[in-house]
Design a protein around this motif. Structure first.
Motif, PDB file in Angstrom:
ATOM      1  N   PRO A  14     -10.893  -1.407  -3.693  1.00 42.88           N
ATOM      2  CA  PRO A  14      -9.803  -0.421  -3.747  1.00 42.88           C
ATOM      3  C   PRO A  14      -8.502  -0.902  -3.112  1.00 42.88           C
ATOM      4  O   PRO A  14      -7.487  -0.213  -3.234  1.00 42.88           O
ATOM      5  N   ASN A  15      -8.512  -2.065  -2.464  1.00 38.04           N
ATOM      6  CA  ASN A  15      -7.268  -2.637  -1.952  1.00 38.04           C
ATOM      7  C   ASN A  15      -6.486  -3.365  -3.048  1.00 38.04           C
ATOM      8  O   ASN A  15      -5.334  -3.759  -2.836  1.00 38.04           O
ATOM      9  N   LYS A  16      -7.119  -3.534  -4.201  1.00 37.98           N
ATOM     10  CA  LYS A  16      -6.470  -4.248  -5.304  1.00 37.98           C
ATOM     11  C   LYS A  16      -6.079  -3.318  -6.451  1.00 37.98           C
ATOM     12  O   LYS A  16      -5.066  -3.531  -7.110  1.00 37.98           O
ATOM     13  N   VAL A  17      -6.900  -2.308  -6.692  1.00 38.36           N
ATOM     14  CA  VAL A  17      -6.717  -1.464  -7.883  1.00 38.36           C
ATOM     15  C   VAL A  17      -6.727   0.014  -7.496  1.00 38.36           C
ATOM     16  O   VAL A  17      -7.081   0.388  -6.376  1.00 38.36           O
ATOM     17  N   LEU A  18      -6.371   0.861  -8.451  1.00 42.19           N
ATOM     18  CA  LEU A  18      -6.295   2.301  -8.195  1.00 42.19           C
ATOM     19  C   LEU A  18      -7.639   2.996  -8.349  1.00 42.19           C
ATOM     20  O   LEU A  18      -7.837   4.076  -7.814  1.00 42.19           O
ATOM     21  N   GLY A  19      -8.544   2.419  -9.117  1.00 42.52           N
ATOM     22  CA  GLY A  19      -9.837   3.063  -9.360  1.00 42.52           C
ATOM     23  C   GLY A  19     -10.650   2.286 -10.364  1.00 42.52           C
ATOM     24  O   GLY A  19     -10.395   1.103 -10.607  1.00 42.52           O
ATOM     25  N   MET A  79       0.924  -6.273  -9.303  1.00 41.85           N
ATOM     26  CA  MET A  79       0.591  -6.766  -7.975  1.00 41.85           C
ATOM     27  C   MET A  79      -0.647  -6.038  -7.479  1.00 41.85           C
ATOM     28  O   MET A  79      -1.096  -5.066  -8.089  1.00 41.85           O
ATOM     29  N   LYS A  80      -1.197  -6.503  -6.362  1.00 42.90           N
ATOM     30  CA  LYS A  80      -2.349  -5.821  -5.777  1.00 42.90           C
ATOM     31  C   LYS A  80      -1.887  -4.518  -5.124  1.00 42.90           C
ATOM     32  O   LYS A  80      -0.748  -4.419  -4.641  1.00 42.90           O
TER      33      LYS A  80
END
Length: 324
Positions: free
Chosen positions: A70-75, A291-292
């Motif tokens: 979850p630090n890279k994507v929204l879900g 971006m992340k």
């Protein structure tokens, strides 16, 4: 004289794709020289379609599933990053049709089930992601795009739902031995770059908020799984080469200029390896960049919600005009 118009058309089509070619980052690389190499490899393949007045056929192994971190994507489901990327791919095909009446079609060969056992994402989660990718293509009327799943191939269709059996059959029928893959990656500079990039993805994806182990152990595990991911990915590529022998093969990763595969950027990004399913779309002064999620938060990006779902982030750097 008959061949000149076809060659000219093929060149225009290739130029359209070259605008978005994903390259290895290196100051000493000569773009013109690289493009000459790419043209030497790809132009005859495109000319073959034009000579037969057939739609240009592209295949792109991509859109497996969202990163579990979850630090890279929204879900877990597609968001603005996927929507923009799919719209872009369809637009490339639409632009080709303006130059060449038979047009172009692009098959997204979704590879989530190919290596889901190695990337920490369940097959059920991948099914939801793939269904929503198909829904996006339908809802946005992206007529030039189609999606292909491992189970959609006739040889594998009896195994639909048994994902371990699907993967096992793919490896047994189309993969090179792991030792041979290790040797190839180690002996080749581009292969080493690929191995390091996949290792980094797996390491980052494993750094979940509740991870309790050491980073050293996670790095060691990522290195081992990277070989398996590459083995499975290359096996998928071998199968696709058999299913689409004439197709122009696109890739989400940078590729050597002499390769049969061409890397393609679907969204502007600071990282040559970042993909929509490993990042989030951030709108900065009206333009989107990938971006992340953690990087978006570092620049104080604001979340944007569409139809009740977190779609992307937004940053405004231009001062707002004061109201008199």
């Amino acid at each position: 004289m008959h061949g000149i118009p076809s060659q000219s058309t093929a060149s225009v089509i290739l130029d359209e794709i070259l605008q978005y070619r994903r390259r290895f980052s290196a100051a000493d690389q000569d773009l013109s020289a690289e493009n000459r190499l790419v043209r030497h490899t790809q132009l005859p393949r495109i000319e073959a379609f034009v000579a037969q007045n057939r739609p240009i056929e592209f295949v792109l192994p991509a859109f497996p599933a969202k990163s579990p971190n979850p630090n890279k994507v929204l879900g877990e489901v597609p968001d603005m990053a996927e929507k923009l990327s799919l719209t872009f791919l369809n637009e490339v095909c639409r632009t080709i049709q303006q130059h060449y009446a038979p047009g172009a079609r692009l098959t997204i060969c979704s590879d989530g089930h190919v290596f889901s056992d190695l990337i920490g994402v369940s097959d059920a989660t991948i099914n939801v992601y793939q269904d929503q990718i198909k829904a996006l293509i339908r809802d946005e009327n992206l007529q030039h795009l189609a999606v292909l799943n491992l189970g959609d191939i006739q040889e594998f269709s009896p195994l639909i739902g048994n994902y371990d059996a699907l993967r096992d059959t793919l490896i047994k029928g189309y993969a090179d031995p792991l030792d041979a893959i290790r040797d190839q990656l180690i002996s080749d500079e581009d292969g080493t770059r690929l191995y390091r990039a996949i290792t980094r993805f797996l390491f980052e994806d494993g750094l979940l908020p509740d991870y309790q182990g050491s980073k050293t152990a996670l790095q060691r595990d990522a290195r081992q799984r990277a070989y398996g991911v590459i083995q499975s990915s290359w096996a998928w590529g071998n199968l696709l080469a058999r299913c689409f022998p004439d197709a122009i093969r696109l890739s989400i990763h940078p590729q050597p200029a002499s390769s049969l595969k061409m890397g393609i950027h679907m969204l502007p990004t600071k990282d040559d390896w970042l993909t929509p399913w490993h990042g989030t779309a951030v709108e900065i002064d009206g333009s989107f960049v990938l971006m992340k999620k953690a990087e978006a938060l570092e620049i104080n990006a604001e979340p944007v919600w569409i139809d009740g779902a977190h779609s992307h982030y937004q940053v405004t750097t231009q001062p707002r005009a004061e109201v008199a």
